[in-house]
Design a protein around this motif. Sequence first.
Motif, PDB file in Angstrom:
ATOM      1  N   MET A   1      -9.989  -7.211   3.558  1.00 38.45           N
ATOM      2  CA  MET A   1      -9.576  -7.113   2.231  1.00 38.45           C
ATOM      3  C   MET A   1      -8.416  -5.766   1.156  1.00 38.45           C
ATOM      4  SD  MET A   1     -14.000  -9.028   0.789  1.00 38.45           S
ATOM      5  CE  MET A   1     -12.993  -8.079  -0.932  1.00 38.45           C
ATOM      6  N   LEU A   2      -7.802  -6.082   0.360  1.00 35.38           N
ATOM      7  CA  LEU A   2      -7.400  -4.645  -0.217  1.00 35.38           C
ATOM      8  C   LEU A   2      -7.569  -5.107  -2.133  1.00 35.38           C
ATOM      9  CD1 LEU A   2      -4.023  -5.969  -0.026  1.00 35.38           C
ATOM     10  CD2 LEU A   2      -5.003  -6.744   1.526  1.00 35.38           C
ATOM     11  N   PRO A   3      -7.414  -4.269  -2.340  1.00 32.54           N
ATOM     12  CA  PRO A   3      -7.011  -4.627  -4.003  1.00 32.54           C
ATOM     13  C   PRO A   3      -5.517  -4.810  -4.428  1.00 32.54           C
ATOM     14  CG  PRO A   3      -6.838  -1.912  -3.486  1.00 32.54           C
ATOM     15  CD  PRO A   3      -7.194  -2.964  -2.084  1.00 32.54           C
ATOM     16  N   ALA A   4      -5.943  -5.692  -5.476  1.00 29.36           N
ATOM     17  CA  ALA A   4      -4.323  -6.139  -5.665  1.00 29.36           C
ATOM     18  C   ALA A   4      -3.018  -5.798  -6.560  1.00 29.36           C
ATOM     19  CB  ALA A   4      -4.472  -7.879  -6.375  1.00 29.36           C
ATOM     20  N   ASN A   5      -3.820  -4.322  -7.227  1.00 28.46           N
ATOM     21  CA  ASN A   5      -2.867  -3.949  -7.904  1.00 28.46           C
ATOM     22  C   ASN A   5      -2.327  -2.485  -6.848  1.00 28.46           C
ATOM     23  OD1 ASN A   5      -5.818  -2.582  -7.574  1.00 28.46           O
ATOM     24  ND2 ASN A   5      -6.062  -1.900  -9.371  1.00 28.46           N
ATOM     25  N   TYR A   6      -2.649  -2.776  -5.671  1.00 28.91           N
ATOM     26  CA  TYR A   6      -2.337  -1.488  -4.676  1.00 28.91           C
ATOM     27  C   TYR A   6      -0.937  -1.856  -4.335  1.00 28.91           C
ATOM     28  CZ  TYR A   6      -5.687   2.427  -5.413  1.00 28.91           C
ATOM     29  OH  TYR A   6      -6.434   3.038  -5.069  1.00 28.91           O
ATOM     30  N   VAL A   7      -0.536  -3.182  -4.267  1.00 29.62           N
ATOM     31  CA  VAL A   7       0.275  -3.204  -3.291  1.00 29.62           C
ATOM     32  C   VAL A   7       1.423  -4.583  -4.445  1.00 29.62           C
ATOM     33  CG1 VAL A   7      -0.794  -4.058  -1.840  1.00 29.62           C
ATOM     34  CG2 VAL A   7      -0.846  -5.581  -3.288  1.00 29.62           C
TER      35      VAL A   7
ATOM     36  N   ASP B   1       3.660   0.926   3.389  1.00 34.18           N
ATOM     37  CA  ASP B   1       2.891  -0.429   4.250  1.00 34.18           C
ATOM     38  C   ASP B   1       3.774  -1.807   3.783  1.00 34.18           C
ATOM     39  OD1 ASP B   1       2.996   1.883   6.253  1.00 34.18           O
ATOM     40  OD2 ASP B   1       0.732   2.035   5.790  1.00 34.18           O
ATOM     41  N   VAL B   2       4.273  -2.992   4.930  1.00 34.98           N
ATOM     42  CA  VAL B   2       4.120  -3.645   4.904  1.00 34.98           C
ATOM     43  C   VAL B   2       2.676  -4.634   4.877  1.00 34.98           C
ATOM     44  CG1 VAL B   2       5.912  -5.830   5.388  1.00 34.98           C
ATOM     45  CG2 VAL B   2       6.272  -3.906   5.365  1.00 34.98           C
ATOM     46  N   ILE B   3       2.406  -5.913   4.005  1.00 35.97           N
ATOM     47  CA  ILE B   3       0.796  -6.257   4.557  1.00 35.97           C
ATOM     48  C   ILE B   3       1.681  -7.858   4.123  1.00 35.97           C
ATOM     49  CG2 ILE B   3      -0.817  -6.962   4.087  1.00 35.97           C
ATOM     50  CD1 ILE B   3      -0.383  -3.871   3.679  1.00 35.97           C
TER      51      ILE B   3
ATOM     52  N   LYS C   1       2.376 -14.454   2.532  1.00 42.32           N
ATOM     53  CA  LYS C   1       2.792 -14.070   1.875  1.00 42.32           C
ATOM     54  C   LYS C   1       2.584 -12.791   1.990  1.00 42.32           C
ATOM     55  CE  LYS C   1       2.543 -16.789  -2.639  1.00 42.32           C
ATOM     56  NZ  LYS C   1       1.634 -16.579  -3.907  1.00 42.32           N
ATOM     57  N   ARG C   2       3.869 -11.867   2.048  1.00 45.13           N
ATOM     58  CA  ARG C   2       3.999 -10.067   2.154  1.00 45.13           C
ATOM     59  C   ARG C   2       4.338  -9.625   1.112  1.00 45.13           C
ATOM     60  NH1 ARG C   2       7.132  -9.425   7.197  1.00 45.13           N
ATOM     61  NH2 ARG C   2       8.269  -8.072   6.631  1.00 45.13           N
TER      62      ARG C   2
END
Length: 234
Positions: A225-231, A200-202, A178-179
């Motif tokens: 890894m990245l926090p879900a509440n930042y995107v 930024d696009v992840i 997913k984007r």
Amino acid sequence: MNPACSRCGRTVYPTEKVNCLDKIWHKGCFSCETCKMTLNMKNYKGFNKTPYCNAHYPKTNFTVVADTIENLRLKKQSLVQSQVHYKEDFEKSKGKAFSAVADTPEMKRFMKTQMQVSDIQYQQKTKSHPSEAHLINPGPSSQGIHPYSALQPVHTAPPEKNPTPEPMPQPVPPPSGKRYRAVYDYNAADDDEVSFLDGDVIIDVHQIDEGWMYGRVERTGMGGMLPANYVEAI
């Protein structure tokens, strides 16, 4: 001469004499002071040299200690001793603090999530009050750099005559997950995390758990890894 009864005041003869509580009584006059029940030497209870039955025996109460000079001195001495013991216990217990929270991976992840929430609140405040953000993060002029130094020409070395050709960039495989788009800046705290900027696009995003994802930043090509509440999903 025969004595008088302590109850009725009449003469007590030897055949009906009861000697108790330092007094002389008739057998019939030796009774409870309250209910007048006749008593004997086995069932009476004396109080202030007066006979009572078991049911009406006066209950003693604690008396209030008078604040005499001696009592005040003893009270003050006891208080000083208590403070001395408290200070001794405090000195012994210094440096023996115990951690109430177990240092587990789940707890570390929870603490990191709490720090991220605080970071989000800070970035939201800086977006809504940019003037305050300028005060918190001063520009180059406040760090000793002249604001007009960026306009000065920079002398660079002349290019080489035969520069080495740059390698061709490797083609990036098409995204398979997913984007998402970053809504806040995030700086990686561990080696397995990835940093990104607001906007930024992840890509190639995969959900790990309720609070964390795995993805790759399209701008830098770095993954982690990245926090879900930042995107947010695109």
